[in-house]
Design a protein around this motif. Structure first.
Motif, PDB file in Angstrom:
ATOM      1  N   THR A 132       0.828  -1.209   0.000  1.00  0.00           N
ATOM      2  CA  THR A 132       0.000   0.000   0.000  1.00  0.00           C
ATOM      3  C   THR A 132       0.861   1.257   0.000  1.00  0.00           C
ATOM      4  OG1 THR A 132      -1.819  -1.099   1.150  1.00  0.00           O
ATOM      5  CG2 THR A 132      -1.756   1.292   1.287  1.00  0.00           C
ATOM      6  N   LEU A 133       0.476   2.199  -0.825  1.00  0.00           N
ATOM      7  CA  LEU A 133       1.098   3.526  -0.824  1.00  0.00           C
ATOM      8  C   LEU A 133       0.210   4.422   0.038  1.00  0.00           C
ATOM      9  CD1 LEU A 133       2.330   5.531  -3.940  1.00  0.00           C
ATOM     10  CD2 LEU A 133       1.173   6.614  -2.031  1.00  0.00           C
ATOM     11  N   VAL A 134       0.795   4.988   1.084  1.00  0.00           N
ATOM     12  CA  VAL A 134       0.047   5.866   1.984  1.00  0.00           C
ATOM     13  C   VAL A 134       0.483   7.308   1.724  1.00  0.00           C
ATOM     14  CG1 VAL A 134      -0.556   6.395   4.368  1.00  0.00           C
ATOM     15  CG2 VAL A 134      -0.054   4.025   3.711  1.00  0.00           C
ATOM     16  N   LEU A 135      -0.440   8.100   1.215  1.00  0.00           N
ATOM     17  CA  LEU A 135      -0.171   9.520   0.983  1.00  0.00           C
ATOM     18  C   LEU A 135      -0.658  10.307   2.183  1.00  0.00           C
ATOM     19  CD1 LEU A 135       0.603  11.970  -0.783  1.00  0.00           C
ATOM     20  CD2 LEU A 135      -1.702  11.868  -1.777  1.00  0.00           C
ATOM     21  N   VAL A 136       0.263  10.947   2.880  1.00  0.00           N
ATOM     22  CA  VAL A 136      -0.067  11.719   4.072  1.00  0.00           C
ATOM     23  C   VAL A 136      -0.020  13.200   3.692  1.00  0.00           C
ATOM     24  CG1 VAL A 136       0.481  12.160   6.489  1.00  0.00           C
ATOM     25  CG2 VAL A 136       1.009   9.932   5.478  1.00  0.00           C
ATOM     26  N   ALA A 186      -0.846   3.509 -11.557  1.00  0.00           N
ATOM     27  CA  ALA A 186      -0.902   2.962 -10.195  1.00  0.00           C
ATOM     28  C   ALA A 186      -2.304   2.435  -9.897  1.00  0.00           C
ATOM     29  CB  ALA A 186      -0.517   4.033  -9.176  1.00  0.00           C
ATOM     30  N   ASP A 187      -2.370   1.320  -9.198  1.00  0.00           N
ATOM     31  CA  ASP A 187      -3.643   0.713  -8.825  1.00  0.00           C
ATOM     32  C   ASP A 187      -4.263   1.513  -7.678  1.00  0.00           C
ATOM     33  OD1 ASP A 187      -5.774  -0.845  -8.059  1.00  0.00           O
ATOM     34  OD2 ASP A 187      -4.608  -2.675  -7.705  1.00  0.00           O
ATOM     35  N   PRO A 188      -5.394   2.167  -7.892  1.00  0.00           N
ATOM     36  CA  PRO A 188      -5.998   2.976  -6.816  1.00  0.00           C
ATOM     37  C   PRO A 188      -6.375   2.152  -5.594  1.00  0.00           C
ATOM     38  CG  PRO A 188      -7.496   2.780  -8.694  1.00  0.00           C
ATOM     39  CD  PRO A 188      -6.167   2.260  -9.142  1.00  0.00           C
ATOM     40  N   ALA A 189      -6.570   0.848  -5.767  1.00  0.00           N
ATOM     41  CA  ALA A 189      -6.903  -0.013  -4.629  1.00  0.00           C
ATOM     42  C   ALA A 189      -5.726  -0.155  -3.675  1.00  0.00           C
ATOM     43  CB  ALA A 189      -7.352  -1.388  -5.122  1.00  0.00           C
ATOM     44  N   ARG A 190      -4.531   0.186  -4.154  1.00  0.00           N
ATOM     45  CA  ARG A 190      -3.330   0.087  -3.317  1.00  0.00           C
ATOM     46  C   ARG A 190      -2.900   1.447  -2.767  1.00  0.00           C
ATOM     47  NH1 ARG A 190      -0.916  -4.676  -2.921  1.00  0.00           N
ATOM     48  NH2 ARG A 190      -1.350  -6.322  -4.439  1.00  0.00           N
ATOM     49  N   ILE A 191      -3.751   2.451  -2.873  1.00  0.00           N
ATOM     50  CA  ILE A 191      -3.427   3.795  -2.391  1.00  0.00           C
ATOM     51  C   ILE A 191      -4.381   4.199  -1.281  1.00  0.00           C
ATOM     52  CG2 ILE A 191      -3.204   6.231  -3.027  1.00  0.00           C
ATOM     53  CD1 ILE A 191      -2.608   5.344  -5.884  1.00  0.00           C
ATOM     54  N   VAL A 192      -3.820   4.792  -0.232  1.00  0.00           N
ATOM     55  CA  VAL A 192      -4.597   5.355   0.865  1.00  0.00           C
ATOM     56  C   VAL A 192      -4.206   6.820   1.001  1.00  0.00           C
ATOM     57  CG1 VAL A 192      -4.861   5.398   3.381  1.00  0.00           C
ATOM     58  CG2 VAL A 192      -4.925   3.215   2.157  1.00  0.00           C
ATOM     59  N   ALA A 193      -5.175   7.690   1.173  1.00  0.00           N
ATOM     60  CA  ALA A 193      -4.908   9.112   1.398  1.00  0.00           C
ATOM     61  C   ALA A 193      -5.322   9.490   2.805  1.00  0.00           C
ATOM     62  CB  ALA A 193      -5.659   9.961   0.379  1.00  0.00           C
ATOM     63  N   LEU A 194      -4.431  10.174   3.505  1.00  0.00           N
ATOM     64  CA  LEU A 194      -4.716  10.655   4.854  1.00  0.00           C
ATOM     65  C   LEU A 194      -4.672  12.175   4.854  1.00  0.00           C
ATOM     66  CD1 LEU A 194      -2.482   8.196   6.948  1.00  0.00           C
ATOM     67  CD2 LEU A 194      -4.901   7.948   6.375  1.00  0.00           C
ATOM     68  N   GLY A 239     -12.088   5.707  -6.197  1.00  0.00           N
ATOM     69  CA  GLY A 239     -12.350   4.788  -5.094  1.00  0.00           C
ATOM     70  C   GLY A 239     -11.176   4.598  -4.154  1.00  0.00           C
ATOM     71  N   ILE A 240     -10.377   5.626  -3.998  1.00  0.00           N
ATOM     72  CA  ILE A 240      -9.216   5.553  -3.095  1.00  0.00           C
ATOM     73  C   ILE A 240      -9.693   5.688  -1.656  1.00  0.00           C
ATOM     74  CG2 ILE A 240      -7.122   6.803  -2.392  1.00  0.00           C
ATOM     75  CD1 ILE A 240      -6.797   7.542  -5.380  1.00  0.00           C
ATOM     76  N   ARG A 241      -9.147   4.891  -0.783  1.00  0.00           N
ATOM     77  CA  ARG A 241      -9.516   4.953   0.631  1.00  0.00           C
ATOM     78  C   ARG A 241      -9.026   6.274   1.225  1.00  0.00           C
ATOM     79  NH1 ARG A 241      -6.629  -0.302   2.651  1.00  0.00           N
ATOM     80  NH2 ARG A 241      -5.471   0.055   0.705  1.00  0.00           N
ATOM     81  N   LEU A 242      -9.933   6.968   1.905  1.00  0.00           N
ATOM     82  CA  LEU A 242      -9.613   8.252   2.508  1.00  0.00           C
ATOM     83  C   LEU A 242      -9.775   8.167   4.017  1.00  0.00           C
ATOM     84  CD1 LEU A 242      -8.962  11.305   2.263  1.00  0.00           C
ATOM     85  CD2 LEU A 242     -11.420  11.703   1.949  1.00  0.00           C
ATOM     86  N   ASN A 243      -8.698   8.438   4.730  1.00  0.00           N
ATOM     87  CA  ASN A 243      -8.668   8.500   6.199  1.00  0.00           C
ATOM     88  C   ASN A 243      -9.157   7.240   6.911  1.00  0.00           C
ATOM     89  OD1 ASN A 243      -7.700  11.182   6.102  1.00  0.00           O
ATOM     90  ND2 ASN A 243      -9.787  11.970   5.887  1.00  0.00           N
ATOM     91  N   PRO A 244      -8.695   6.066   6.487  1.00  0.00           N
ATOM     92  CA  PRO A 244      -9.014   4.881   7.281  1.00  0.00           C
ATOM     93  C   PRO A 244      -8.160   4.858   8.548  1.00  0.00           C
ATOM     94  CG  PRO A 244      -7.479   4.294   5.569  1.00  0.00           C
ATOM     95  CD  PRO A 244      -7.834   5.749   5.332  1.00  0.00           C
ATOM     96  N   ASP A 245      -8.450   3.974   9.442  1.00  0.00           N
ATOM     97  CA  ASP A 245      -7.644   3.785  10.644  1.00  0.00           C
ATOM     98  C   ASP A 245      -6.267   3.274  10.207  1.00  0.00           C
ATOM     99  OD1 ASP A 245      -6.459   3.086  13.015  1.00  0.00           O
ATOM    100  OD2 ASP A 245      -8.063   1.762  13.694  1.00  0.00           O
TER     101      ASP A 245
END
Length: 273
Positions: free
Chosen positions: A7-11, A29-37, A53-59
């Protein structure tokens, strides 16, 4: 092509983070492998995140496979943010920072002495894919991680590597702060045109187009700036007369820029201390 195993975590998804995210997605890049915080991403970036469909602010504790953590937050928020993402260090990710004023050592204190850290200095033309980013890494970064960092950074422009972190402050003074110097040059050229009788709007248009066009000519031609300058300077012509002022040994642009860059270097070192 941006290929991720974890996972790529963009902070931080502000202007720089958002520009990088857009570049990664355009690069496959696969958006399923990206998380944005980011508690409050700009509307355009929030739309981009939602559209893909990028995950935004998960735990963050629920991200067990962080491969790379890209940190793009303001320096004054850094300590608070690093504490909030500390659970990510369990995955031993590559820490790639595009934030100014924080040393590699400051990230090692949060992620561990064995953390792989790359410190970079991008500049604002990255927002339109015309940036240049310099990067310095610690001894823990593997060749594969270095290659991944280069691919991620190339999404917003050119990438160069410096041999040691100490050079980052000098890079900051030249290319990091450099766009502001160019913008101010444009302001000054427009003001000078207005002073000799041009309407304000016309002077601004002429100055803006001249600076932008000259930069694009330099980029596309690959010709040395000095050669381009000489090519448009006729002996005893109008450009020659202006350059006698701008290139004066004691009062011209060169000594002025040397003083300005030295001041930026000094401040960069103060901020990083």
């Amino acid at each position: 092509m941006v290929t991720l195993a974890g996972t790529l975590v963009l902070v931080g998804a502000g202007k720089m983070g958002g520009a990088m995210l857009e570049g990664w997605l355009a690069g496959g890049a696969d958006p399923a492998r990206i998380v944005a915080l980011d508690p409050a991403p700009p509307p355009e970036t929030k739309q981009l995140i939602g559209r893909h469909g990028i995950r935004l602010n998960p735990d963050v504790a629920a991200i067990p496979d962080a491969e790379v953590v890209v940190i793009a937050v303001k320096p004054q928020l850094m300590e608070e943010v690093l504490l909030s993402i500390s659970p990510l260090k369990a995955s031993k990710p590559l820490v790639l920072t595009v934030a100014a004023g924080k040393t590699i050592a400051s990230y090692e204190r949060h992620f561990g002495a064995d953390a792989a850290v790359i410190r970079t200095i991008p500049n604002t033309p990255a927002a339109v894919g015309r940036g240049i980013t310099a990067m310095a890494s610690n001894a823990n970064v593997t060749p594969g991680q270095l290659a991944l960092a280069r691919r991620l950074l190339e999404a917003v422009g050119e990438v160069v590597t410096v041999e040691n972190e100490a050079m980052i402050d000098a890079v900051t003074a030249v290319s990091g702060s450099g766009p502001a110097y160019v913008f101010y040059l444009t302001e000054c050229l427009a003001a000078a045109g207005e002073k000799i009788g041009l309407p304000k709007e016309l002077a601004a248009q002429l100055a803006r187009a001249t600076v932008a066009g000259s930069g694009e000519l330099m980029r596309q031609s690959g010709t040395d700036a000095a050669v381009l300058r000489q090519n448009v300077t006729s002996p005893r012509g109008t450009t020659h007369e202006a350059l006698q002022v701008l290139m004066a040994e004691d009062t011209g642009m060169k000594p002025l820029f040397e003083k300005a860059v030295a001041a930026a270097l000094r401040r960069s070192r103060e901020l990083a201390s």
